[in-house]
Design a protein around this motif. Sequence first.
Motif, mmCIF file in Angstrom:
data_model
loop_
_atom_site.group_PDB
_atom_site.id
_atom_site.type_symbol
_atom_site.label_atom_id
_atom_site.label_comp_id
_atom_site.label_asym_id
_atom_site.label_seq_id
_atom_site.Cartn_x
_atom_site.Cartn_y
_atom_site.Cartn_z
ATOM 1 N N GLU A 142 0.846 -1.193 0.000
ATOM 2 C CA GLU A 142 0.000 0.000 0.000
ATOM 3 C C GLU A 142 0.876 1.235 0.000
ATOM 4 O OE1 GLU A 142 -3.589 1.975 2.729
ATOM 5 O OE2 GLU A 142 -2.442 0.256 3.451
ATOM 6 N N LYS A 148 -0.488 8.831 -1.851
ATOM 7 C CA LYS A 148 -1.546 8.356 -2.743
ATOM 8 C C LYS A 148 -2.001 9.403 -3.753
ATOM 9 C CE LYS A 148 -3.265 4.876 0.480
ATOM 10 N NZ LYS A 148 -4.381 4.380 1.307
ATOM 11 N N VAL A 176 -3.953 0.156 -3.087
ATOM 12 C CA VAL A 176 -3.571 -1.069 -2.378
ATOM 13 C C VAL A 176 -3.460 -2.200 -3.401
ATOM 14 C CG1 VAL A 176 -4.281 -2.782 -0.656
ATOM 15 C CG2 VAL A 176 -4.733 -0.364 -0.263
#
Length: 205
Positions: A142, A148, A176
Amino acid sequence: MSKRLSSKYKIDRRLGENLWGRPKSPVNRREYGPGQHGQRRKGKVSDYGTQLRAKQKLKGYYGNISEKQFRKVYAEATRRKGDSSENLIGLLESRLDAVVYRAKFAATPFAARQLVSHGHVKVNGRRVTIPSFMLKVGDTIELKDASKQLAVVIEATQLAERDVPEYVEADHSKMVARFARVPGLADVPYPVHMEPNLVVEFYSR
């Protein structure tokens, strides 16, 4: 972290193949090798030369892998039971940087390696900064929350030039991915023909 000593696209031109299947590879325009002698006719290649080329192609594909690292992976592949060439591919695809690339969190293996070494990736909830870290089946990777929204990551997930293979389960909405299984040669979406059997022959000479 090992340092790449030459331009990655020189590998493409030296081998005469678009190694990563990228639209901007110079091989798409010039299929001959780099330098003033690049257009010379090539003579017949020996068995050793064919094996060396196969090794350079596979090693070059995975980015910054040094000769020492690559030989270590080969040694582990031959130590394990089963087909050494299949084991070699399985080990290379089990590397953390390779799975980050396959999950489309990075546009190239080089970018995937950098993403890991700069601390953007977690494995089973723990930060890992070693690109060669070997994943086990079922491991989850992740991106950190702060990573992100990186533009390079978002752009990579939207690339149309390749898909996420079946042995990696990726959720780009959560950034993820899960390493579902160790692949064989037939499972890996290489843009060019790879011959790991010749790599095994090269090192076993």
